[in-house]
Scaffold this motif. Sequence first.
Motif, PDB file in Angstrom:
ATOM      1  N   GLY A   1      74.014  31.344  15.161  1.00  0.00           N
ATOM      2  CA  GLY A   1      74.477  30.956  15.937  1.00  0.00           C
ATOM      3  C   GLY A   1      75.452  30.430  16.430  1.00  0.00           C
ATOM      4  O   GLY A   1      76.992  31.629  15.709  1.00  0.00           O
ATOM      5  N   LEU A   2      76.119  30.255  18.238  1.00  0.00           N
ATOM      6  CA  LEU A   2      77.760  30.857  18.457  1.00  0.00           C
ATOM      7  C   LEU A   2      78.035  29.376  19.039  1.00  0.00           C
ATOM      8  O   LEU A   2      79.553  28.980  19.784  1.00  0.00           O
ATOM      9  N   LYS A   3      77.173  27.944  18.710  1.00  0.00           N
ATOM     10  CA  LYS A   3      77.588  26.762  19.792  1.00  0.00           C
ATOM     11  C   LYS A   3      79.042  26.026  18.172  1.00  0.00           C
ATOM     12  O   LYS A   3      80.130  26.165  18.524  1.00  0.00           O
ATOM     13  N   ARG A   4      78.935  26.625  17.059  1.00  0.00           N
ATOM     14  CA  ARG A   4      80.337  26.276  15.893  1.00  0.00           C
ATOM     15  C   ARG A   4      81.820  26.500  16.373  1.00  0.00           C
ATOM     16  O   ARG A   4      82.618  26.771  16.444  1.00  0.00           O
ATOM     17  N   ILE A   5      81.018  28.547  16.861  1.00  0.00           N
ATOM     18  CA  ILE A   5      82.398  29.032  16.551  1.00  0.00           C
ATOM     19  C   ILE A   5      83.100  29.648  17.755  1.00  0.00           C
ATOM     20  O   ILE A   5      83.961  29.043  18.050  1.00  0.00           O
ATOM     21  N   ALA A   6      82.047  29.094  18.774  1.00  0.00           N
ATOM     22  CA  ALA A   6      82.963  28.706  20.265  1.00  0.00           C
ATOM     23  C   ALA A   6      83.287  27.166  20.400  1.00  0.00           C
ATOM     24  O   ALA A   6      84.523  27.603  21.017  1.00  0.00           O
ATOM     25  N   ARG A   7      83.933  26.270  19.347  1.00  0.00           N
ATOM     26  CA  ARG A   7      84.780  25.383  19.101  1.00  0.00           C
ATOM     27  C   ARG A   7      85.591  25.577  18.504  1.00  0.00           C
ATOM     28  O   ARG A   7      86.467  25.142  18.709  1.00  0.00           O
ATOM     29  N   LEU A   8      85.835  26.176  17.598  1.00  0.00           N
ATOM     30  CA  LEU A   8      86.814  26.849  16.469  1.00  0.00           C
ATOM     31  C   LEU A   8      87.494  27.880  17.287  1.00  0.00           C
ATOM     32  O   LEU A   8      88.596  28.255  16.993  1.00  0.00           O
ATOM     33  N   VAL A   9      87.181  28.591  18.040  1.00  0.00           N
ATOM     34  CA  VAL A   9      88.308  29.770  18.838  1.00  0.00           C
ATOM     35  C   VAL A   9      88.472  29.063  20.174  1.00  0.00           C
ATOM     36  O   VAL A   9      88.127  28.346  20.527  1.00  0.00           O
ATOM     37  N   ARG A  10      89.726  29.963  19.738  1.00  0.00           N
ATOM     38  CA  ARG A  10      91.041  29.330  21.757  1.00  0.00           C
ATOM     39  C   ARG A  10      90.353  29.191  22.115  1.00  0.00           C
ATOM     40  O   ARG A  10      89.437  30.792  22.465  1.00  0.00           O
ATOM     41  N   ASP A  11      89.953  28.646  23.718  1.00  0.00           N
ATOM     42  CA  ASP A  11      89.535  29.198  24.945  1.00  0.00           C
ATOM     43  C   ASP A  11      88.461  29.296  25.372  1.00  0.00           C
ATOM     44  O   ASP A  11      88.051  30.134  25.454  1.00  0.00           O
ATOM     45  N   GLN A  12      87.178  29.004  23.909  1.00  0.00           N
ATOM     46  CA  GLN A  12      85.527  29.642  23.507  1.00  0.00           C
ATOM     47  C   GLN A  12      86.149  30.645  23.951  1.00  0.00           C
ATOM     48  O   GLN A  12      84.788  31.228  24.759  1.00  0.00           O
TER      49      GLN A  12
ATOM     50  N   LYS B   1      87.860  32.863  24.548  1.00  0.00           N
ATOM     51  CA  LYS B   1      89.003  33.780  26.146  1.00  0.00           C
ATOM     52  C   LYS B   1      89.826  34.490  25.830  1.00  0.00           C
ATOM     53  O   LYS B   1      90.716  33.480  25.895  1.00  0.00           O
ATOM     54  N   PHE B   2      90.062  35.492  25.104  1.00  0.00           N
ATOM     55  CA  PHE B   2      91.165  35.768  24.275  1.00  0.00           C
ATOM     56  C   PHE B   2      92.181  36.887  24.966  1.00  0.00           C
ATOM     57  O   PHE B   2      91.156  38.003  26.750  1.00  0.00           O
ATOM     58  N   PRO B   3      93.194  37.245  25.145  1.00  0.00           N
ATOM     59  CA  PRO B   3      93.755  37.992  26.092  1.00  0.00           C
ATOM     60  C   PRO B   3      94.317  39.637  25.152  1.00  0.00           C
ATOM     61  O   PRO B   3      94.416  40.112  26.091  1.00  0.00           O
ATOM     62  N   TRP B   4      92.707  39.947  24.061  1.00  0.00           N
ATOM     63  CA  TRP B   4      92.998  41.297  24.032  1.00  0.00           C
ATOM     64  C   TRP B   4      91.481  41.661  24.558  1.00  0.00           C
ATOM     65  O   TRP B   4      90.370  40.520  24.991  1.00  0.00           O
ATOM     66  N   ARG B   5      91.054  42.973  24.988  1.00  0.00           N
ATOM     67  CA  ARG B   5      89.569  43.530  25.145  1.00  0.00           C
ATOM     68  C   ARG B   5      89.124  43.774  23.956  1.00  0.00           C
ATOM     69  O   ARG B   5      89.859  44.511  22.749  1.00  0.00           O
TER      70      ARG B   5
ATOM     71  N   PHE C   1      90.149  37.027  14.543  1.00  0.00           N
ATOM     72  CA  PHE C   1      90.417  36.785  16.130  1.00  0.00           C
ATOM     73  C   PHE C   1      91.409  35.898  16.472  1.00  0.00           C
ATOM     74  O   PHE C   1      92.861  36.214  17.859  1.00  0.00           O
ATOM     75  N   GLU C   2      91.960  35.235  16.347  1.00  0.00           N
ATOM     76  CA  GLU C   2      93.337  33.829  16.214  1.00  0.00           C
ATOM     77  C   GLU C   2      94.839  35.181  16.052  1.00  0.00           C
ATOM     78  O   GLU C   2      95.472  35.159  16.228  1.00  0.00           O
TER      79      GLU C   2
ATOM     80  N   ILE D   1      82.385  36.258  22.296  1.00  0.00           N
ATOM     81  CA  ILE D   1      83.656  37.493  22.619  1.00  0.00           C
ATOM     82  C   ILE D   1      83.101  37.019  24.397  1.00  0.00           C
ATOM     83  O   ILE D   1      81.912  37.234  24.410  1.00  0.00           O
ATOM     84  N   GLY D   2      83.905  37.634  24.780  1.00  0.00           N
ATOM     85  CA  GLY D   2      83.036  37.666  26.408  1.00  0.00           C
ATOM     86  C   GLY D   2      82.895  38.878  26.978  1.00  0.00           C
ATOM     87  O   GLY D   2      82.710  39.954  25.542  1.00  0.00           O
ATOM     88  N   PRO D   3      82.323  39.682  28.304  1.00  0.00           N
ATOM     89  CA  PRO D   3      81.704  40.791  28.285  1.00  0.00           C
ATOM     90  C   PRO D   3      82.487  41.906  27.583  1.00  0.00           C
ATOM     91  O   PRO D   3      84.242  41.938  28.165  1.00  0.00           O
ATOM     92  N   PRO D   4      82.425  43.134  26.744  1.00  0.00           N
ATOM     93  CA  PRO D   4      83.660  43.395  25.786  1.00  0.00           C
ATOM     94  C   PRO D   4      83.901  45.085  27.018  1.00  0.00           C
ATOM     95  O   PRO D   4      82.791  45.103  28.002  1.00  0.00           O
ATOM     96  N   ILE D   5      84.936  45.732  26.695  1.00  0.00           N
ATOM     97  CA  ILE D   5      84.318  46.953  28.187  1.00  0.00           C
ATOM     98  C   ILE D   5      84.145  47.877  27.568  1.00  0.00           C
ATOM     99  O   ILE D   5      84.312  48.628  28.303  1.00  0.00           O
ATOM    100  N   VAL D   6      83.413  47.752  26.243  1.00  0.00           N
ATOM    101  CA  VAL D   6      81.996  48.981  25.543  1.00  0.00           C
ATOM    102  C   VAL D   6      81.900  48.079  24.570  1.00  0.00           C
ATOM    103  O   VAL D   6      81.853  47.806  23.645  1.00  0.00           O
ATOM    104  N   THR D   7      80.222  48.419  24.919  1.00  0.00           N
ATOM    105  CA  THR D   7      79.347  48.130  23.371  1.00  0.00           C
ATOM    106  C   THR D   7      78.645  49.430  23.194  1.00  0.00           C
ATOM    107  O   THR D   7      78.058  49.820  23.627  1.00  0.00           O
ATOM    108  N   ILE D   8      79.003  49.267  21.729  1.00  0.00           N
ATOM    109  CA  ILE D   8      78.876  50.144  20.989  1.00  0.00           C
ATOM    110  C   ILE D   8      77.022  50.356  20.020  1.00  0.00           C
ATOM    111  O   ILE D   8      77.267  48.672  19.789  1.00  0.00           O
TER     112      ILE D   8
END
Length: 414
Positions: free
Chosen positions: A5-16, A18-22, A106-107, A133-140
Amino acid sequence: MIDLGLKRIARLVRDQGKFPWRAIHVAGTNGKGSVCAYISSCLKFSGIPSARFTSPHLVDRWDCITLDGAAVSEELFLATEAAIKQKNARENIGASEFEILTATAFEIFSRERVDLAVVEVGIGGRLDATNVIGPPIVTIITKIGLDHQAFLGSSLEEIAREKGGVVKVGSRCIVDGTNDGKVLSVLGKMAEEVGAESLHAVRPDMVGEGGGDGSICEITTEAFGRQRFEEFLTGNYQPANLSCAVHALSHLSREYPSITASTVFAGVRNTSWPGRMDTVDLSCLFPGRERRVLLDGAHNTQAALALSDYVTKELRTGGKFVSWTIAASKGKDVEEMLNILVRPGDKIVAVEFGPVDGMPWVAATSSEDIIGAVSEMFGGEIEAVDGGKDVLGGVKTAVELAGEEGRTVVAGSL
């Protein structure tokens, strides 16, 4: 405990999320780790600040997180993990062990200011913690097979739908073209439904004999043209994995021009993936004698079949037998694994691994149960030794049983 599930991890990471890396997000049943290893090595040779998160860890919990190809320090890992655990407790999130590990990785990526992160899915995809994570630059998406059916479904189509949940709007998706046609159909429809940039089912142009371990392959991409690879990871499935990685790198080179045909060639040649089709020299345990042992997790049916194929072609030549050290996670179909790997005349030392740091839900099948399965399946055709909880002793015994006429393989579970 596995609780998707994604509810807990969304609360745990920064900015739900939205990371500064891709991210380069890698899903599938088999080959995920190899693809991650190829890509991260090539990014390093291309001079791009990058990171990687794979699971499970091999030795220490922090070795599943790398920065520019090197495992993060224990100090950095523990300090970041402590901050994540404090947030989990303070906000009463109730995150699982894997969610805490994912958030820690991720942190670290954010704090260390990497540009690109290669992220391997844990289980499935749609509800896996990494999918925050948001839309990645590429998914494999690598080869899909039957695995974790209790969580993902009982058919290839159901499992494909779960793993295809990592495909997101605007992202390019690279898929192993050797997948079953039903899998490719499911993934194609999902990519269209979510508005992915495109989906490409890829495979090598040519696979043949030659090279260091007997294989060569040629791969053609838009950015690099036709490349011939003779030095890459061991295993009959590796050309397909390498094709996924090189096609993804070709796409990445649009925005990261330091990724070139030469850096990809160098990165592939220098890729390592310990514990998977990995030949290790154990001469240190046998002074004055050369002793090489093959290590491979063979964690599901597809992986066991691939290991069996390699062992037959490379180790059983000239009538040699195999001396196995076998361990398995509880719940694994030991009889199926033995049926795939073992042949009359082989020898087996059954062992039990101990508690797995950070993965308390993982337990070992008893060595007694493995011995019982061997006896029931092969009777007296197989010499079997109960090594109990002494894993190192079990490996030593298997090497001794191999003598000069046999070959030694350690397998069963990572």
